[in-house]
Design a protein around this motif. Structure first.
Motif, PDB file in Angstrom:
ATOM      1  N   TRP A 162      -3.025  22.279  -1.536  1.00 37.73           N
ATOM      2  CA  TRP A 162      -3.746  22.605  -2.974  1.00 37.73           C
ATOM      3  C   TRP A 162      -3.697  21.316  -3.910  1.00 37.73           C
ATOM      4  O   TRP A 162      -2.638  21.043  -4.153  1.00 37.73           O
ATOM      5  CB  TRP A 162      -3.266  23.862  -3.632  1.00 37.73           C
ATOM      6  N   GLY A 163      -4.682  21.174  -4.451  1.00 40.48           N
ATOM      7  CA  GLY A 163      -5.090  20.058  -5.536  1.00 40.48           C
ATOM      8  C   GLY A 163      -5.219  18.613  -4.664  1.00 40.48           C
ATOM      9  O   GLY A 163      -5.561  17.843  -5.444  1.00 40.48           O
ATOM     10  N   HIS A 164      -5.185  18.520  -3.278  1.00 45.40           N
ATOM     11  CA  HIS A 164      -5.643  17.272  -2.647  1.00 45.40           C
ATOM     12  C   HIS A 164      -6.743  17.652  -2.023  1.00 45.40           C
ATOM     13  O   HIS A 164      -6.918  17.806  -0.794  1.00 45.40           O
ATOM     14  CB  HIS A 164      -4.521  16.867  -1.725  1.00 45.40           C
ATOM     15  N   ASN A 165      -8.105  17.686  -2.777  1.00 44.60           N
ATOM     16  CA  ASN A 165      -9.198  18.125  -2.280  1.00 44.60           C
ATOM     17  C   ASN A 165      -9.905  17.029  -1.442  1.00 44.60           C
ATOM     18  O   ASN A 165      -9.766  15.706  -1.812  1.00 44.60           O
ATOM     19  CB  ASN A 165     -10.202  18.526  -3.227  1.00 44.60           C
ATOM     20  N   ASN A 166     -10.676  17.138  -0.416  1.00 46.69           N
ATOM     21  CA  ASN A 166     -11.423  16.330   0.404  1.00 46.69           C
ATOM     22  C   ASN A 166     -12.420  15.969  -0.624  1.00 46.69           C
ATOM     23  O   ASN A 166     -13.214  16.873  -1.577  1.00 46.69           O
ATOM     24  CB  ASN A 166     -12.040  16.780   1.632  1.00 46.69           C
ATOM     25  N   PRO A 167     -13.057  14.665  -0.474  1.00 50.78           N
ATOM     26  CA  PRO A 167     -14.206  14.259  -1.217  1.00 50.78           C
ATOM     27  C   PRO A 167     -15.360  15.065  -0.846  1.00 50.78           C
ATOM     28  O   PRO A 167     -15.635  15.482   0.340  1.00 50.78           O
ATOM     29  CB  PRO A 167     -14.328  12.733  -1.183  1.00 50.78           C
ATOM     30  N   ILE A 168     -16.620  14.844  -1.899  1.00 49.45           N
ATOM     31  CA  ILE A 168     -17.577  15.472  -1.379  1.00 49.45           C
ATOM     32  C   ILE A 168     -18.510  14.833  -0.705  1.00 49.45           C
ATOM     33  O   ILE A 168     -19.133  15.141   0.193  1.00 49.45           O
ATOM     34  CB  ILE A 168     -18.350  15.649  -3.042  1.00 49.45           C
ATOM     35  N   GLY A 169     -18.140  13.237  -0.607  1.00 49.36           N
ATOM     36  CA  GLY A 169     -19.102  12.426   0.164  1.00 49.36           C
ATOM     37  C   GLY A 169     -19.039  12.838   1.767  1.00 49.36           C
ATOM     38  O   GLY A 169     -17.777  13.310   2.344  1.00 49.36           O
ATOM     39  N   ALA A 170     -20.055  12.835   2.519  1.00 53.20           N
ATOM     40  CA  ALA A 170     -19.939  13.104   3.798  1.00 53.20           C
ATOM     41  C   ALA A 170     -19.175  12.341   4.777  1.00 53.20           C
ATOM     42  O   ALA A 170     -18.594  12.979   6.086  1.00 53.20           O
ATOM     43  CB  ALA A 170     -21.595  13.213   4.341  1.00 53.20           C
ATOM     44  N   SER A 171     -18.862  11.066   4.390  1.00 52.61           N
ATOM     45  CA  SER A 171     -18.133  10.125   5.327  1.00 52.61           C
ATOM     46  C   SER A 171     -16.673  10.293   5.099  1.00 52.61           C
ATOM     47  O   SER A 171     -15.897   9.362   5.691  1.00 52.61           O
ATOM     48  CB  SER A 171     -18.341   8.838   5.116  1.00 52.61           C
ATOM     49  N   GLY A 172     -16.062  11.281   4.307  1.00 50.78           N
ATOM     50  CA  GLY A 172     -14.740  11.377   4.063  1.00 50.78           C
ATOM     51  C   GLY A 172     -14.402  10.555   2.688  1.00 50.78           C
ATOM     52  O   GLY A 172     -13.153  10.500   2.544  1.00 50.78           O
ATOM     53  N   LEU A 173     -15.280   9.926   2.429  1.00 53.53           N
ATOM     54  CA  LEU A 173     -15.017   8.970   1.144  1.00 53.53           C
ATOM     55  C   LEU A 173     -15.979   9.583  -0.079  1.00 53.53           C
ATOM     56  O   LEU A 173     -16.888  10.288   0.109  1.00 53.53           O
ATOM     57  CB  LEU A 173     -15.585   7.493   1.391  1.00 53.53           C
ATOM     58  N   PRO A 174     -15.370   9.393  -1.168  1.00 52.05           N
ATOM     59  CA  PRO A 174     -16.295   9.772  -2.250  1.00 52.05           C
ATOM     60  C   PRO A 174     -17.786   9.600  -2.182  1.00 52.05           C
ATOM     61  O   PRO A 174     -17.799   8.408  -1.817  1.00 52.05           O
ATOM     62  CB  PRO A 174     -15.526   9.173  -3.676  1.00 52.05           C
ATOM     63  N   ALA A 175     -18.740  10.135  -2.960  1.00 52.70           N
ATOM     64  CA  ALA A 175     -20.012   9.814  -2.928  1.00 52.70           C
ATOM     65  C   ALA A 175     -20.320   8.969  -4.042  1.00 52.70           C
ATOM     66  O   ALA A 175     -19.525   9.041  -4.825  1.00 52.70           O
ATOM     67  CB  ALA A 175     -20.902  11.082  -3.015  1.00 52.70           C
ATOM     68  N   THR A 176     -21.449   8.278  -3.820  1.00 52.51           N
ATOM     69  CA  THR A 176     -21.763   7.309  -4.979  1.00 52.51           C
ATOM     70  C   THR A 176     -21.903   8.282  -6.204  1.00 52.51           C
ATOM     71  O   THR A 176     -22.606   9.377  -6.539  1.00 52.51           O
ATOM     72  CB  THR A 176     -23.168   6.518  -4.728  1.00 52.51           C
ATOM     73  N   GLY A 177     -21.170   8.001  -7.366  1.00 45.71           N
ATOM     74  CA  GLY A 177     -21.313   8.712  -8.576  1.00 45.71           C
ATOM     75  C   GLY A 177     -20.363   9.940  -8.741  1.00 45.71           C
ATOM     76  O   GLY A 177     -20.300  10.456  -9.591  1.00 45.71           O
ATOM     77  N   GLU A 178     -19.655  10.095  -7.599  1.00 46.59           N
ATOM     78  CA  GLU A 178     -18.674  11.469  -7.455  1.00 46.59           C
ATOM     79  C   GLU A 178     -17.619  11.366  -8.884  1.00 46.59           C
ATOM     80  O   GLU A 178     -17.337  12.270  -9.404  1.00 46.59           O
ATOM     81  CB  GLU A 178     -17.896  11.504  -6.250  1.00 46.59           C
ATOM     82  N   THR A 179     -17.111  10.126  -8.998  1.00 47.99           N
ATOM     83  CA  THR A 179     -16.082  10.098 -10.235  1.00 47.99           C
ATOM     84  C   THR A 179     -16.728  10.357 -11.421  1.00 47.99           C
ATOM     85  O   THR A 179     -16.323  11.043 -12.447  1.00 47.99           O
ATOM     86  CB  THR A 179     -15.362   8.768 -10.196  1.00 47.99           C
TER      87      THR A 179
END
Length: 426
Positions: A162-179
């Motif tokens: 809990w608290g260690h969320n997967n990013p939203i980006g589909a490649s396992g990395l944050p999407a552009t603009g996610e931060t």
């Protein structure tokens, strides 16, 4: 920084986390007379669960209470909940975890507001291989009294994900603009009908995810929509079908789990929830009107939706950074113990059932170090508490030198009513 010094024979087993699995580990340890220290980052037992206390579990009480924990509680005036009732997270904390943590056996060994920030062997780092087992394990703790080290004979990491969320980006990395879009992100399990109601009522919310967290949030939004029809709900998934989450319905031996999928399917078919498939998020862009545009790009073309809030129920991943100085054997795909990974791989099955497993499957090259509970499943989402209770029973037996008990693993889990491969259309 200080170090707690003890004679090698008197070193405790350190349990990280005072959630259901951590407390079950502690209960098993103290019941065997093994010196125990439990380190909990929160202010009380089950602190992480309190963050989603409004959500109902799909396992009834009979699957939610550890047998040895029950034995400790039955020595008190504790009243066991109805075995067939589905508890909420708040129920689990109030009616089970906090009473268990307050027992005479466990209360003295639990340290709250104590976050583990690293683990190692005393005096050597991970590059040293010769003689590691002769060195005590070391756990570094950040507490209100400062940073200190505890020497341990064994470590059971039940700190969860809990608290260690997967990013939203589909490649396992944050999407552009996610931060930059953090102001629109609500967390995976917002309290839609309670404390967070004003954020969703009459607004347009996008829910991303294909797990039970997504289903719970979607159904809460659908209920809110009944009282406030201006509420809009969009659900986006990366796959082409939501069949796996709809589950087995009446065939599911956990009625709460089966009903969740059945109700979600009905809400989509009624038009209360708009389902977007093949939606792989690549960009999040704030708009001048204060809303957020979420874009999916794939070979078949771009899709986008503009919303007021985004609930990303994209799952969790383990924090293995605190374990980096230990010698672990982790599957490169799931980040789970390498012997466990084939039993829980969500690419192969989705029913949440596993073969019985214990200490031998969870062992690492670093002697007497075990990752248990949700964290042991790495990035796989199919964990059930009953699985964790059997894990720690076996692990504690192994630590105690009871090889016969450690190897005797037996786990009966309820059928989900759906269990299929990705090649089977799920």
């Amino acid at each position: 920084m200080t170090t707690e010094h003890s004679a090698p024979s008197a070193l405790p087993v350190v349990v990280v986390g005072a959630g259901p699995i951590g407390l079950a580990a502690a209960a098993n340890l103290v019941s065997r007379g093994i010196r125990t220290v439990v380190l909990e980052a929160g202010a009380h037992a089950g602190a992480a669960i309190s963050d989603w206390g409004h959500v109902s579990l799909f396992s009834p009480w009979r699957y939610s209470i550890d047998p040895v924990g029950r034995e400790l509680l039955e020595r008190t005036d504790w009243v066991s909940p109805d075995a067939e009732i589905l508890p909420t997270g708040a129920d689990l904390v109030r009616d089970y975890l906090q009473p268990l943590a307050a027992t005479a056996e466990l209360a003295p060994v639990i340290h709250y507001n104590s976050r583990v920030i690293g683990m190692s062997r005393q005096g050597i780092d991970s590059t040293k291989t010769i003689g590691r087992e002769r060195r005590p394990l070391l756990v570094r703790v950040d507490s209100p009294d400062g940073v200190y080290d505890i020497l341990a004979s064994a470590i059971i990491d039940a700190s969860g994900t809990w608290g260690h969320n997967n990013p939203i980006g589909a490649s396992g990395l944050p999407a552009t603009g996610e931060t930059e879009a953090s102001a629109w992100l609500t967390g995976p399990l917002p309290d839609v009908l309670g404390r967070d109601r004003a954020r969703f009522a009459g607004k347009h919310t996008l829910v991303i995810g294909m797990g039970h967290s997504a289903a719970n949030t979607l159904l809460a939004l659908a209920e809110l929509r009944e009282s406030d029809p201006a509420t809009e709900i969009t659900w986006a998934i990366r796959g082409r079908s939501a069949r796996r989450l709809y589950g087995g319905g009446a065939a599911d031996e956990l009625p709460g789990r089966g009903a969740l999928g059945t109700r979600l399917k009905a809400a989509v078919e009624s038009g209360a929830i708009t389902l977007l498939t093949d939606f792989t998020v690549t960009e999040l862009a704030p708009q001048p009107d204060g809303r957020l545009t979420v874009t999916s790009s794939n070979p078949d073309g771009d899709q986008s939706v503009t919303v007021d809030a985004l609930a990303a129920a994209t799952g969790f991943r383990p924090d293995i950074g605190i374990l980096r100085e230990l010698h672990l054997s982790l599957d490169p795909v799931l980040e789970a113990p390498i012997e466990l990974a084939p039993l829980i791989d969500p690419n192969v099955h989705s029913c949440g059932t596993v073969e019985p497993h214990g200490a031998s499957v969870l062992a690492h090259p670093e002697k007497n170090v075990y990752i248990v509970g949700m964290k042991s499943y790495g990035r796989a989402p199919t964990f059930l508490m009953a699985t964790g209770y059997e894990q720690v029973r076996s692990v504690v037996a192994a630590i105690a030198g009871d090889a016969e008990s450690a190897s005797r693993v037996n786990l009966m889990l309820p059928e989900s009513g759906v269990c299929c491969s990705t090649g089977g259309g799920c």
